[in-house]
Design a protein around this motif. Structure first.
Motif, mmCIF file in Angstrom:
data_model
loop_
_atom_site.group_PDB
_atom_site.id
_atom_site.type_symbol
_atom_site.label_atom_id
_atom_site.label_comp_id
_atom_site.label_asym_id
_atom_site.label_seq_id
_atom_site.Cartn_x
_atom_site.Cartn_y
_atom_site.Cartn_z
ATOM 1 N N ASP A 271 14.419 -33.270 -1.966
ATOM 2 C CA ASP A 271 14.291 -32.266 -3.020
ATOM 3 C C ASP A 271 14.283 -30.860 -2.424
ATOM 4 O OD1 ASP A 271 13.981 -34.297 -4.928
ATOM 5 O OD2 ASP A 271 11.784 -34.190 -4.880
ATOM 6 N N CYS A 272 13.523 -30.698 -1.367
ATOM 7 C CA CYS A 272 13.380 -29.374 -0.750
ATOM 8 C C CYS A 272 14.702 -28.886 -0.168
ATOM 9 C CB CYS A 272 12.305 -29.406 0.330
ATOM 10 S SG CYS A 272 10.652 -29.716 -0.314
ATOM 11 N N ILE A 273 15.418 -29.785 0.477
ATOM 12 C CA ILE A 273 16.719 -29.414 1.050
ATOM 13 C C ILE A 273 17.671 -28.979 -0.062
ATOM 14 C CG2 ILE A 273 18.768 -30.326 2.229
ATOM 15 C CD1 ILE A 273 16.760 -32.127 3.831
ATOM 16 N N TRP A 274 17.692 -29.730 -1.166
ATOM 17 C CA TRP A 274 18.578 -29.377 -2.288
ATOM 18 C C TRP A 274 18.194 -28.009 -2.852
ATOM 19 C CZ3 TRP A 274 17.845 -28.365 -7.523
ATOM 20 C CH2 TRP A 274 19.010 -28.318 -8.294
ATOM 21 N N TYR B 35 7.734 -20.595 5.517
ATOM 22 C CA TYR B 35 7.342 -19.995 4.249
ATOM 23 C C TYR B 35 7.602 -18.489 4.243
ATOM 24 C CZ TYR B 35 4.701 -24.198 2.851
ATOM 25 O OH TYR B 35 4.328 -25.458 2.467
ATOM 26 N N LYS B 36 8.119 -18.006 3.118
ATOM 27 C CA LYS B 36 8.268 -16.558 2.924
ATOM 28 C C LYS B 36 6.996 -15.943 2.347
ATOM 29 C CE LYS B 36 13.255 -16.754 1.846
ATOM 30 N NZ LYS B 36 14.273 -16.518 0.799
ATOM 31 N N LYS C 103 7.792 -28.972 7.623
ATOM 32 C CA LYS C 103 8.817 -28.620 8.602
ATOM 33 C C LYS C 103 10.248 -28.816 8.104
ATOM 34 C CE LYS C 103 5.891 -28.403 12.519
ATOM 35 N NZ LYS C 103 5.559 -28.836 13.888
ATOM 36 N N VAL C 104 10.408 -29.428 6.946
ATOM 37 C CA VAL C 104 11.728 -29.504 6.312
ATOM 38 C C VAL C 104 12.109 -28.160 5.681
ATOM 39 C CG1 VAL C 104 10.856 -30.256 4.059
ATOM 40 C CG2 VAL C 104 13.181 -30.907 4.771
ATOM 41 N N LEU C 105 11.137 -27.298 5.455
ATOM 42 C CA LEU C 105 11.388 -26.028 4.771
ATOM 43 C C LEU C 105 12.055 -25.031 5.703
ATOM 44 C CD1 LEU C 105 7.954 -25.619 2.921
ATOM 45 C CD2 LEU C 105 9.991 -26.866 2.167
ATOM 46 N N ASN C 106 12.911 -24.205 5.109
ATOM 47 C CA ASN C 106 13.614 -23.166 5.871
ATOM 48 C C ASN C 106 13.484 -21.865 5.089
ATOM 49 O OD1 ASN C 106 15.346 -21.466 7.205
ATOM 50 N ND2 ASN C 106 17.136 -22.803 7.093
#
Length: 330
Positions: A184-187, A239-240, A210-213
């Motif tokens: 979900d996060c990648i999409w 995280y932003k 760690k999947v987050l970019n």
């Protein structure tokens, strides 16, 4: 100085549904610190996710009561050092820290904002939370609301729901309460339309980020992953934005330090809340001039608010301008 405390029940106007469960009430602990004719108030609430046991807090307060009451009136940042040495849970630490700031300001006849020389004009608006539920009912709530900003709770990702929310062309954030999968996060972070959400809060369970970019399209915001000052450096690649809640950070004193460091690290910052009365919300409102987002709707969700102070009306943050945190009980 005198310490008093009381267990309270906050009753919700409607069932509050999030990925973690459904709630009709929240248990709260109200703290009062008094000196001469002034009274300061702080609050913490029982949140299942954090395994909060308010009865254990009451026992702790009875244990430390004499140590608190013998203290002379000193600056709140010095008083916080004493509180910190007592090895308190952050939620309880926050309630005591906020109560003391409220008391100290009343004794000095200055507001928390004056004491800390904080900005207070042109405050950002708060969002209001839309509980987990049928997407058409969520959309209907948004369309009927007099608020301008919304945080929509979801349990898992449904791409058709994303489309419906984006079609509204409103200021909307998503909060999955850690219910999104890695896929979900990648999409989401690869989908350009997702940048139209103001932020996407705590997508994965704690420490599974760690999947987050942060360079993707999603403005990922850390909530449970961002507990205190020490977590900020490690979260930079992922995280932003961060959500500072007074209870999880330990109160206003450490929150001020978190804001300072987060700015140095170029995070966007939100001041958030739990389900709280005006006691807790008043403290959060005092920091609204320092942040980019606010989610301070907690007192708007309950039917038996027992305090008066800073408040939020249709998203607009209204400061009481009274000394301390401006809190008084009804």
């Amino acid at each position: 100085m005198e310490l008093r405390f009381e267990l309270k029940i906050l009753r919700l106007k409607e069932t509050f549904s999030i990925a973690y469960g459904n709630y009709d009430k929240r248990d709260a602990l109200l703290i009062e610190l008094s000196y001469q004719n002034c009274k300061g108030y702080g609050e913490c609430v029982a949140i299942d996710y954090y395994q909060i046991d308010l009865q254990s807090f009451v026992l702790k307060l009875k244990e430390i009561q004499a140590k608190i009451e013998v203290q002379k009136i000193i600056h709140p940042k010095e008083f916080f050092k004493i509180l910190f040495s007592l090895n308190l849970h952050p939620f309880l630490l926050s309630a005591l820290d906020c109560a003391y700031w409220d008391l100290f300001g009343k004794l000095e006849n200055k507001s928390f904002i004056e004491l800390n020389k904080l900005p207070f004009e042109n405050l950002i608006e708060s969002s209001i939370t839309i509980s987990v539920g049928d997407i058409d009912k969520q959309v209907q709530k948004i369309e009927k609301s007099s608020w301008n900003k919304f945080k929509v709770k979801c349990k898992g990702l449904d791409k058709t729901h994303i489309e419906k929310l984006l079609e509204l062309n409103r200021n909307i954030a998503l909060d999955s309460n850690a219910s999104f999968t890695d896929e979900d996060c990648i999409w989401l972070q690869e989908n350009a339309e997702v940048q139209n959400f103001s932020y996407l809060e705590q997508p994965r369970p704690i420490d599974q980020y760690k999947v987050l970019n942060k360079s993707g399209f999603a403005n990922w915001m850390a909530d449970e992953d961002c507990q205190n000052l020490d977590s900020l450096d490690e979260l930079i690649p992922y995280y932003k934005s961060i959500n500072i809640k007074l209870m999880k950070s330990g109160g206003l004193t450490p929150a001020l330090e978190m804001v300072k460091k987060a700015r140095e690290l170029n995070y966007k910052i939100m001041i958030g809340c739990m389900t709280e009365s005006t006691v807790g919300i008043s403290a959060g409102c005092a920091l609204a001039g320092l942040v980019d987002y606010a989610d301070l709707d907690g007192a708007n969700l309950i039917s038996n608010d027992y305090a008066i102070g800073n408040f939020v009306e249709n998203g607009k943050i209204i400061l009481s301008e009274k000394p301390g945190l401006g809190i008084s009980l009804k």
